[in-house]
Design a protein around this motif. Structure first.
Motif, PDB file in Angstrom:
ATOM      1  N   GLU A  24      18.663  34.152  26.805  1.00 45.26           N
ATOM      2  CA  GLU A  24      17.778  34.544  27.910  1.00 45.26           C
ATOM      3  C   GLU A  24      16.379  33.954  27.775  1.00 45.26           C
ATOM      4  O   GLU A  24      15.465  34.376  28.481  1.00 45.26           O
ATOM      5  N   GLN A  25      16.187  32.989  26.899  1.00 45.05           N
ATOM      6  CA  GLN A  25      14.833  32.500  26.655  1.00 45.05           C
ATOM      7  C   GLN A  25      14.231  31.802  27.889  1.00 45.05           C
ATOM      8  O   GLN A  25      13.022  31.892  28.126  1.00 45.05           O
ATOM      9  N   GLU A  26      15.049  31.151  28.695  1.00 43.94           N
ATOM     10  CA  GLU A  26      14.512  30.499  29.891  1.00 43.94           C
ATOM     11  C   GLU A  26      14.058  31.521  30.929  1.00 43.94           C
ATOM     12  O   GLU A  26      13.093  31.284  31.662  1.00 43.94           O
ATOM     13  N   PHE A  27      14.740  32.656  30.992  1.00 46.73           N
ATOM     14  CA  PHE A  27      14.304  33.720  31.888  1.00 46.73           C
ATOM     15  C   PHE A  27      12.943  34.251  31.446  1.00 46.73           C
ATOM     16  O   PHE A  27      12.060  34.507  32.268  1.00 46.73           O
ATOM     17  N   PHE A  28      12.769  34.409  30.121  1.00 47.15           N
ATOM     18  CA  PHE A  28      11.476  34.924  29.670  1.00 47.15           C
ATOM     19  C   PHE A  28      10.379  33.887  29.873  1.00 47.15           C
ATOM     20  O   PHE A  28       9.237  34.249  30.197  1.00 47.15           O
ATOM     21  N   LYS A  29      10.712  32.627  29.708  1.00 42.22           N
ATOM     22  CA  LYS A  29       9.728  31.576  29.975  1.00 42.22           C
ATOM     23  C   LYS A  29       9.267  31.647  31.430  1.00 42.22           C
ATOM     24  O   LYS A  29       8.074  31.477  31.731  1.00 42.22           O
ATOM     25  N   GLU A  30      10.180  31.929  32.333  1.00 46.34           N
ATOM     26  CA  GLU A  30       9.838  32.078  33.747  1.00 46.34           C
ATOM     27  C   GLU A  30       8.881  33.249  33.945  1.00 46.34           C
ATOM     28  O   GLU A  30       7.908  33.164  34.694  1.00 46.34           O
ATOM     29  N   VAL A  31       9.144  34.360  33.257  1.00 49.11           N
ATOM     30  CA  VAL A  31       8.253  35.524  33.312  1.00 49.11           C
ATOM     31  C   VAL A  31       6.865  35.156  32.807  1.00 49.11           C
ATOM     32  O   VAL A  31       5.841  35.447  33.434  1.00 49.11           O
ATOM     33  N   ALA A  32       6.816  34.508  31.651  1.00 49.36           N
ATOM     34  CA  ALA A  32       5.541  34.165  31.020  1.00 49.36           C
ATOM     35  C   ALA A  32       4.714  33.209  31.878  1.00 49.36           C
ATOM     36  O   ALA A  32       3.493  33.387  32.023  1.00 49.36           O
ATOM     37  N   GLU A  33       5.368  32.215  32.444  1.00 49.94           N
ATOM     38  CA  GLU A  33       4.639  31.248  33.258  1.00 49.94           C
ATOM     39  C   GLU A  33       4.173  31.858  34.574  1.00 49.94           C
ATOM     40  O   GLU A  33       3.070  31.562  35.046  1.00 49.94           O
ATOM     41  N   SER A  34       4.998  32.718  35.163  1.00 52.15           N
ATOM     42  CA  SER A  34       4.621  33.321  36.437  1.00 52.15           C
ATOM     43  C   SER A  34       3.461  34.295  36.287  1.00 52.15           C
ATOM     44  O   SER A  34       2.597  34.389  37.161  1.00 52.15           O
ATOM     45  N   THR A  35       3.411  35.015  35.166  1.00 53.46           N
ATOM     46  CA  THR A  35       2.345  36.003  34.953  1.00 53.46           C
ATOM     47  C   THR A  35       1.145  35.415  34.223  1.00 53.46           C
ATOM     48  O   THR A  35       0.095  36.067  34.122  1.00 53.46           O
ATOM     49  N   GLY A  36       1.273  34.194  33.706  1.00 55.29           N
ATOM     50  CA  GLY A  36       0.150  33.554  33.015  1.00 55.29           C
ATOM     51  C   GLY A  36      -0.115  34.104  31.636  1.00 55.29           C
ATOM     52  O   GLY A  36      -1.271  34.172  31.192  1.00 55.29           O
ATOM     53  N   LEU A  37       0.944  34.492  30.906  1.00 54.61           N
ATOM     54  CA  LEU A  37       0.754  34.980  29.544  1.00 54.61           C
ATOM     55  C   LEU A  37       0.224  33.874  28.642  1.00 54.61           C
ATOM     56  O   LEU A  37       0.557  32.700  28.815  1.00 54.61           O
ATOM     57  N   VAL A  38      -0.586  34.249  27.677  1.00 54.44           N
ATOM     58  CA  VAL A  38      -1.148  33.293  26.717  1.00 54.44           C
ATOM     59  C   VAL A  38      -0.075  32.939  25.693  1.00 54.44           C
ATOM     60  O   VAL A  38       0.512  33.827  25.061  1.00 54.44           O
ATOM     61  N   GLN A  39       0.179  31.641  25.520  1.00 55.75           N
ATOM     62  CA  GLN A  39       1.212  31.230  24.574  1.00 55.75           C
ATOM     63  C   GLN A  39       0.663  31.241  23.157  1.00 55.75           C
ATOM     64  O   GLN A  39      -0.402  30.698  22.868  1.00 55.75           O
ATOM     65  N   ALA A  40       1.424  31.878  22.241  1.00 58.41           N
ATOM     66  CA  ALA A  40       1.033  31.931  20.834  1.00 58.41           C
ATOM     67  C   ALA A  40       1.658  30.797  20.038  1.00 58.41           C
ATOM     68  O   ALA A  40       1.163  30.415  18.979  1.00 58.41           O
ATOM     69  N   GLY A  41       2.769  30.270  20.530  1.00 60.68           N
ATOM     70  CA  GLY A  41       3.494  29.200  19.861  1.00 60.68           C
ATOM     71  C   GLY A  41       4.793  28.975  20.609  1.00 60.68           C
ATOM     72  O   GLY A  41       5.038  29.596  21.646  1.00 60.68           O
ATOM     73  N   PRO A  42       5.669  28.087  20.107  1.00 58.18           N
ATOM     74  CA  PRO A  42       6.954  27.860  20.767  1.00 58.18           C
ATOM     75  C   PRO A  42       7.756  29.160  20.857  1.00 58.18           C
ATOM     76  O   PRO A  42       7.981  29.837  19.858  1.00 58.18           O
ATOM     77  N   TRP A  43       8.137  29.534  22.073  1.00 59.42           N
ATOM     78  CA  TRP A  43       8.916  30.738  22.359  1.00 59.42           C
ATOM     79  C   TRP A  43       8.240  32.011  21.873  1.00 59.42           C
ATOM     80  O   TRP A  43       8.886  32.953  21.440  1.00 59.42           O
ATOM     81  N   ALA A  44       6.912  32.028  21.952  1.00 59.16           N
ATOM     82  CA  ALA A  44       6.135  33.227  21.602  1.00 59.16           C
ATOM     83  C   ALA A  44       4.894  33.286  22.482  1.00 59.16           C
ATOM     84  O   ALA A  44       4.201  32.268  22.652  1.00 59.16           O
ATOM     85  N   TRP A  45       4.621  34.461  23.026  1.00 58.57           N
ATOM     86  CA  TRP A  45       3.464  34.666  23.884  1.00 58.57           C
ATOM     87  C   TRP A  45       2.733  35.936  23.468  1.00 58.57           C
ATOM     88  O   TRP A  45       3.307  36.809  22.800  1.00 58.57           O
ATOM     89  N   GLN A  46       1.454  36.034  23.833  1.00 58.91           N
ATOM     90  CA  GLN A  46       0.733  37.283  23.638  1.00 58.91           C
ATOM     91  C   GLN A  46       1.200  38.291  24.692  1.00 58.91           C
ATOM     92  O   GLN A  46       1.708  37.929  25.748  1.00 58.91           O
ATOM     93  N   ARG A  47       0.984  39.541  24.399  1.00 56.48           N
ATOM     94  CA  ARG A  47       1.476  40.613  25.265  1.00 56.48           C
ATOM     95  C   ARG A  47       0.850  40.603  26.658  1.00 56.48           C
ATOM     96  O   ARG A  47      -0.329  40.301  26.817  1.00 56.48           O
ATOM     97  N   HIS A  48       1.648  40.998  27.631  1.00 62.77           N
ATOM     98  CA  HIS A  48       1.127  41.370  28.941  1.00 62.77           C
ATOM     99  C   HIS A  48       0.324  42.655  28.747  1.00 62.77           C
ATOM    100  O   HIS A  48       0.792  43.590  28.085  1.00 62.77           O
ATOM    101  N   PRO A  49      -0.899  42.762  29.269  1.00 62.72           N
ATOM    102  CA  PRO A  49      -1.702  43.966  29.037  1.00 62.72           C
ATOM    103  C   PRO A  49      -0.995  45.274  29.405  1.00 62.72           C
ATOM    104  O   PRO A  49      -1.173  46.297  28.737  1.00 62.72           O
ATOM    105  N   LEU A  50      -0.180  45.253  30.462  1.00 63.12           N
ATOM    106  CA  LEU A  50       0.488  46.488  30.885  1.00 63.12           C
ATOM    107  C   LEU A  50       1.556  46.942  29.891  1.00 63.12           C
ATOM    108  O   LEU A  50       1.960  48.109  29.906  1.00 63.12           O
ATOM    109  N   SER A  51       2.019  46.034  29.023  1.00 60.01           N
ATOM    110  CA  SER A  51       3.007  46.454  28.027  1.00 60.01           C
ATOM    111  C   SER A  51       2.411  47.455  27.041  1.00 60.01           C
ATOM    112  O   SER A  51       3.129  48.276  26.465  1.00 60.01           O
TER     113      SER A  51
END
Length: 449
Positions: free
Chosen positions: A210-237
């Protein structure tokens, strides 16, 4: 990060543009889709604290999820007033923030296997210790193996939402990216070079499938990328996490008191210490029933914590947008001492109670035993499908219990990939209710018919 993208109404897997409408929020629609799903309904017979409880009072994962969602809506709406007043939200309202948090909190346990966290640990233990698992491990690369070695109900939940429910359309339930971003407390893969900051890197939230689905989530919401396949949290989480923390810490303590594991006098003393209100102390003394007293105090405690956590979110807003807040929001509220004592007492006398430990211990044997039965049968069917040895009658009959077996036999990925087959078996086992898992295991072992 910016709120106008963090509140993205884009639906994962959908080609249609997402729109925030005022008649019915897209995040309310997320909530409704989750409520009516089979995976959510099965939470009515999954363990919160007391597995297979014989009493009709204690909470299940279903009631816990509903309560966490209610708290999440209050938290989201409260901070939503601040967000919508101070920032560009592209038309979003405070109620939209509340609805997104409520939907994410409603789904936060939807991927949990039977018998609570013991089910997760049983799967990890089986993969690293069972002789049956070793041939499967040898067929996987390190990334695939890490998904099972560190098996996570959070990642299974993301899989349920984006693939297993409504599987005939891309993105499964096609929830909004804002809701799925808030759902992901640990926004990274199981094996990454760089983890997200602080508590967000403690676990992981999506499998490789499901990594491509999460990439879609991250890119659409503008999450800050921490590294390959890792992002910083969405504030609402952080609010979803706080809603869960408040629900289990306070409500599980109330359950323990109701079952006689905690004295009412101790509950009253600790809850009043959090509430810190003479008026509440005077009023609770006028209530005759200890049960009604506990219910009143629990409501007051939750109200106080919702107000404090909302203010903590506002006070640390810049860190949240940068993705650098290191600890859960509940760690910053003022009443740490009574919360610490509640947690300590719950760990000792509720979560480690003998009856809980007995069923959880049996759960290890149950989950591991079912995997030892199902996995060799499925592998025999896959071997036959690629022209190998004919599967035994036993393997045919047992593997027929697993949903979509006929369809999977025609799928080359399923026939060739041990990882893909094992994930399919884990989908079946993880989706079981506690009662069904016990009943099926007894039948498979010939203990009952």
């Amino acid at each position: 990060m910016e709120w106008k993208t963090l509140l993205s109404p884009h639906r994962v897997g959908s080609s249609k543009p997402g729109v925030i409408s005022q008649d019915r929020s897209p995040f309310q629609r997320d909530f409704d889709r989750i409520v009516f799903s089979g995976s959510f309904r099965r939470l009515q017979d999954k363990t919160q604290v007391f597995p297979l409880a014989k009493t009709d009072y204690v909470r299940t994962r279903l009631t816990h999820s509903l309560e966490a969602s209610s708290i999440g809506r209050s938290l989201g709406t409260a901070v939503g007033v601040f967000i919508c007043r101070e920032f560009d939200t592209a038309g979003g309202q405070p109620s939209d923030v509340g609805a997104a948090v409520a939907a994410a909190a409603l789904a936060h346990d939807i991927g949990n296997p039977p018998l609570g966290h013991a089910g997760e640990e049983a799967i990890r233990h089986w993969f690293t210790h069972s002789p049956v698992a070793q041939p499967m491990r040898n067929m996987m690369n390190d990334d695939e193996a890490a998904d099972i070695e560190r098996y996570e109900g959070n990642a299974q939940g993301f899989r349920v939402l984006t693939r297993l429910e409504m599987p005939d359309q891309p993105g499964g339930m096609q929830l909004t990216c804002a809701t799925l971003g808030a759902f992901a407390k640990y926004p990274c893969a199981s094996r990454v070079e760089t983890k997200p900051s602080g508590v967000a890197g403690k676990k992981f939230n999506f499998f490789r499938l499901e990594q491509e689905f999460f990439k879609e989530v991250a890119e659409s919401t503008g999450l800050v990328q921490a590294g390959p396949w890792a992002w910083q949290r969405h504030p609402l989480s952080y609010l979803v996490e706080a809603a869960d923390d408040i629900a289990y810490r306070i409500v599980d303590f109330e359950d323990g008191q109701r079952l006689g594991l905690i004295d009412y006098s101790e509950l009253e003393r600790l809850f009043l210490e959090i509430i810190d209100s003479e008026r509440s102390a005077e009023y609770v003394a006028t209530i005759r029933s200890p049960i009604r007293r506990a219910e009143f105090l629990r409501a007051q405690v939750i109200g106080r914590l919702v107000r404090e956590v909302s203010q903590v979110f506002i006070d640390h807003h810049d860190e949240l947008l940068a993705g650098t807040l290191p600890k859960p929001l509940l760690s910053y509220v003022g009443c740490q001492e009574p919360l610490r004592r509640i947690e300590s007492r719950s760990t000792r006398d509720i979560y480690n109670h003998r009856k809980v430990a007995e069923v959880i211990g049996a759960g290890f044997e149950l989950v591991s035993g079912m995997l030892d039965i199902f996995v060799p049968c499925v592998n025999e069917m896959a071997l036959e499908a690629v022209g190998g040895k004919t599967a035994s009658f036993r393997s045919r009959r047992i593997s027929a219990l697993i949903p979509d077996m006929e369809e999977n036999l025609g799928c080359e990925q399923w026939r060739q990939s041990g990882y893909y087959r094992l994930m399919h078996v884990l989908d079946y086992v993880s989706g079981m209710t506690d009662s069904y898992a016990v009943s099926l295991y007894q039948k498979l072992k010939g203990i009952s018919l």
